[in-house]
Scaffold this motif. Sequence first.
Motif, PDB file in Angstrom:
ATOM      1  N   ILE A  79       1.433  -4.444  13.503  1.00 20.20           N
ATOM      2  CA  ILE A  79       1.625  -5.837  13.094  1.00 20.20           C
ATOM      3  C   ILE A  79       1.715  -6.746  14.314  1.00 20.20           C
ATOM      4  CG2 ILE A  79       3.233  -7.433  11.989  1.00 20.20           C
ATOM      5  CD1 ILE A  79       3.959  -5.150  10.058  1.00 20.20           C
ATOM      6  N   ALA A  80       2.466  -6.325  15.323  1.00 14.05           N
ATOM      7  CA  ALA A  80       2.686  -7.172  16.501  1.00 14.05           C
ATOM      8  C   ALA A  80       1.406  -7.418  17.279  1.00 14.05           C
ATOM      9  CB  ALA A  80       3.731  -6.539  17.407  1.00 14.05           C
ATOM     10  N   TYR A  81       0.501  -6.454  17.301  1.00 13.59           N
ATOM     11  CA  TYR A  81      -0.692  -6.574  18.129  1.00 13.59           C
ATOM     12  C   TYR A  81      -1.979  -6.735  17.328  1.00 13.59           C
ATOM     13  CZ  TYR A  81       2.562  -5.285  21.757  1.00 13.59           C
ATOM     14  OH  TYR A  81       3.647  -5.266  22.599  1.00 13.59           O
ATOM     15  N   GLY A  82      -1.866  -7.163  16.076  1.00 15.30           N
ATOM     16  CA  GLY A  82      -3.041  -7.570  15.319  1.00 15.30           C
ATOM     17  C   GLY A  82      -3.936  -6.472  14.819  1.00 15.30           C
ATOM     18  N   ALA A  83      -3.363  -5.363  14.343  1.00 13.95           N
ATOM     19  CA  ALA A  83      -4.193  -4.314  13.744  1.00 13.95           C
ATOM     20  C   ALA A  83      -4.891  -4.862  12.508  1.00 13.95           C
ATOM     21  CB  ALA A  83      -3.326  -3.122  13.362  1.00 13.95           C
ATOM     22  N   PRO A  84      -6.120  -4.438  12.243  1.00 13.79           N
ATOM     23  CA  PRO A  84      -6.834  -4.922  11.058  1.00 13.79           C
ATOM     24  C   PRO A  84      -6.075  -4.575   9.780  1.00 13.79           C
ATOM     25  CG  PRO A  84      -8.326  -3.806  12.557  1.00 13.79           C
ATOM     26  CD  PRO A  84      -6.950  -3.540  13.066  1.00 13.79           C
ATOM     27  N   ARG A  85      -6.284  -5.356   8.763  1.00 20.03           N
ATOM     28  CA  ARG A  85      -5.550  -5.202   7.512  1.00 20.03           C
ATOM     29  C   ARG A  85      -5.714  -3.797   6.921  1.00 20.03           C
ATOM     30  NH1 ARG A  85      -6.770  -8.699   2.009  1.00 20.03           N
ATOM     31  NH2 ARG A  85      -4.956  -7.994   0.791  1.00 20.03           N
ATOM     32  N   GLU A  86      -6.900  -3.228   7.018  1.00 27.73           N
ATOM     33  CA  GLU A  86      -7.140  -1.916   6.400  1.00 27.73           C
ATOM     34  C   GLU A  86      -6.308  -0.805   7.039  1.00 27.73           C
ATOM     35  OE1 GLU A  86     -11.121  -0.502   8.880  1.00 27.73           O
ATOM     36  OE2 GLU A  86     -11.229  -0.904   6.749  1.00 27.73           O
ATOM     37  N   GLU A  87      -5.814  -1.053   8.252  1.00 27.53           N
ATOM     38  CA  GLU A  87      -4.989  -0.036   8.892  1.00 27.53           C
ATOM     39  C   GLU A  87      -3.656   0.157   8.167  1.00 27.53           C
ATOM     40  OE1 GLU A  87      -5.671   1.911  11.427  1.00 27.53           O
ATOM     41  OE2 GLU A  87      -7.597   1.075  12.027  1.00 27.53           O
ATOM     42  N   SER A  88      -3.292  -0.763   7.283  1.00 23.66           N
ATOM     43  CA  SER A  88      -2.063  -0.597   6.509  1.00 23.66           C
ATOM     44  C   SER A  88      -2.148   0.623   5.599  1.00 23.66           C
ATOM     45  CB  SER A  88      -1.771  -1.849   5.684  1.00 23.66           C
ATOM     46  OG  SER A  88      -2.831  -2.145   4.799  1.00 23.66           O
ATOM     47  N   TRP A  89      -3.373   1.030   5.245  1.00 19.60           N
ATOM     48  CA  TRP A  89      -3.534   2.257   4.468  1.00 19.60           C
ATOM     49  C   TRP A  89      -3.135   3.483   5.287  1.00 19.60           C
ATOM     50  CZ3 TRP A  89      -3.810   2.819  -0.526  1.00 19.60           C
ATOM     51  CH2 TRP A  89      -4.346   1.808  -1.315  1.00 19.60           C
ATOM     52  N   LEU A  90      -3.426   3.448   6.579  1.00 24.97           N
ATOM     53  CA  LEU A  90      -2.999   4.554   7.435  1.00 24.97           C
ATOM     54  C   LEU A  90      -1.482   4.610   7.532  1.00 24.97           C
ATOM     55  CD1 LEU A  90      -5.381   4.796  10.538  1.00 24.97           C
ATOM     56  CD2 LEU A  90      -5.079   6.419   8.680  1.00 24.97           C
ATOM     57  N   ALA A  91      -0.866   3.450   7.621  1.00 19.62           N
ATOM     58  CA  ALA A  91       0.589   3.403   7.666  1.00 19.62           C
ATOM     59  C   ALA A  91       1.179   3.975   6.377  1.00 19.62           C
ATOM     60  CB  ALA A  91       1.065   1.972   7.884  1.00 19.62           C
ATOM     61  N   ALA A  92       0.595   3.609   5.236  1.00 17.97           N
ATOM     62  CA  ALA A  92       1.060   4.128   3.948  1.00 17.97           C
ATOM     63  C   ALA A  92       0.876   5.637   3.873  1.00 17.97           C
ATOM     64  CB  ALA A  92       0.305   3.444   2.813  1.00 17.97           C
ATOM     65  N   PHE A  93      -0.249   6.119   4.362  1.00 10.40           N
ATOM     66  CA  PHE A  93      -0.539   7.554   4.370  1.00 10.40           C
ATOM     67  C   PHE A  93       0.483   8.289   5.227  1.00 10.40           C
ATOM     68  CE2 PHE A  93      -2.997  11.045   6.499  1.00 10.40           C
ATOM     69  CZ  PHE A  93      -3.045  11.894   5.408  1.00 10.40           C
ATOM     70  N   GLY A  94       0.735   7.767   6.421  1.00 17.97           N
ATOM     71  CA  GLY A  94       1.674   8.416   7.328  1.00 17.97           C
ATOM     72  C   GLY A  94       3.075   8.477   6.754  1.00 17.97           C
ATOM     73  N   ARG A 104       0.819  -1.210   0.000  1.00 18.63           N
ATOM     74  CA  ARG A 104       0.000   0.000   0.000  1.00 18.63           C
ATOM     75  C   ARG A 104       0.857   1.266   0.000  1.00 18.63           C
ATOM     76  NH1 ARG A 104      -2.618  -4.121   1.178  1.00 18.63           N
ATOM     77  NH2 ARG A 104      -4.870  -4.339   1.087  1.00 18.63           N
ATOM     78  N   THR A 105       2.006   1.191   0.649  1.00 17.41           N
ATOM     79  CA  THR A 105       2.918   2.332   0.601  1.00 17.41           C
ATOM     80  C   THR A 105       3.452   2.521  -0.812  1.00 17.41           C
ATOM     81  OG1 THR A 105       3.574   1.989   2.912  1.00 17.41           O
ATOM     82  CG2 THR A 105       5.024   3.341   1.559  1.00 17.41           C
ATOM     83  N   ALA A 106       3.802   1.416  -1.467  1.00 15.36           N
ATOM     84  CA  ALA A 106       4.292   1.488  -2.845  1.00 15.36           C
ATOM     85  C   ALA A 106       3.205   2.033  -3.768  1.00 15.36           C
ATOM     86  CB  ALA A 106       4.738   0.108  -3.316  1.00 15.36           C
ATOM     87  N   PHE A 107       1.959   1.609  -3.554  1.00 12.51           N
ATOM     88  CA  PHE A 107       0.840   2.077  -4.372  1.00 12.51           C
ATOM     89  C   PHE A 107       0.628   3.577  -4.164  1.00 12.51           C
ATOM     90  CE2 PHE A 107      -3.858   1.272  -5.595  1.00 12.51           C
ATOM     91  CZ  PHE A 107      -3.557   1.563  -6.918  1.00 12.51           C
ATOM     92  N   THR A 108       0.684   4.018  -2.908  1.00 13.12           N
ATOM     93  CA  THR A 108       0.473   5.433  -2.603  1.00 13.12           C
ATOM     94  C   THR A 108       1.604   6.289  -3.163  1.00 13.12           C
ATOM     95  OG1 THR A 108      -0.661   4.801  -0.557  1.00 13.12           O
ATOM     96  CG2 THR A 108       0.037   7.080  -0.753  1.00 13.12           C
TER      97      THR A 108
END
Length: 275
Positions: free
Chosen positions: A239-254, A67-71
Amino acid sequence: MRSSNPVFSRRGFSRDTGYAGFHAPPQAGGVGADPYAGANPYAQTTTQAPQHTPQTRPMTMDDVVMRTAFTLGTLIVGAVVGWLYLTEQLGFAIGAGIAAMVLGFVQSFKRKPSPPLILAYAALEGVFLGALSGNLNSLPNMNGAPMQAVLGTMAVFVTMLIAYKTRIVRVTARFTRFLMIATMGFVLLSLVNVLFMVFGGGDGLGFRSGGLGIVFGLVGVVLGALFLALDFKQVEDGIAYGAPREESWLAAFGLTVTLVWIYMEMLRLISILRD
């Protein structure tokens, strides 16, 4: 842990995301195995096994990378368009930059990540950066400055990633508080400088040229680098504490917002050094 960005006070991983059922234990060891687990929204004190469904599987590093690569890819496409077609139309490019800032603020206050919103932000931000960089590249003595800024941004990213993985830089509550205070001071001084430039004319407080401008630019790059460490910590905890998959978009945004911040400071610093 909540995270902020030099440009946008974005929402990070938190308990109010609506995914209360997915606070999985860390992947290795209990809560006590992680020194930051007590402040992490995904940590839990029980040993109950997490219950996941196909629709809400936890995010992985691959999710964040893709998602980071896509963004970033969307941002680069926008930058190419801005460079090729809007170098001489900075008014339109500035409008795209303002629109990107508005979209960034909207995403920051949303409860859940919105991929279309994040990609729209990346595209508009790319148009602004491409047009600005192309215009600067056409000025005397500035040819190649944007490429130098790109290489400098990549160097900062790799350096900070190594420093974070080797624990040379450790993200703690004290680290986060210091970074927030320092960033607020930096942004406030920047706004005051702009006001002096608008109403007083000239170079304002001198943060855009000379020795003071160089020091101010270096401080901006360092702050951006420290925010990368905060972004890395956010991803690691999610990742370590089981964040939902969609939260990876927030990581990419940040990560995208932070890299844009570093690029802008690099570009300004190189411009001052070349002037």
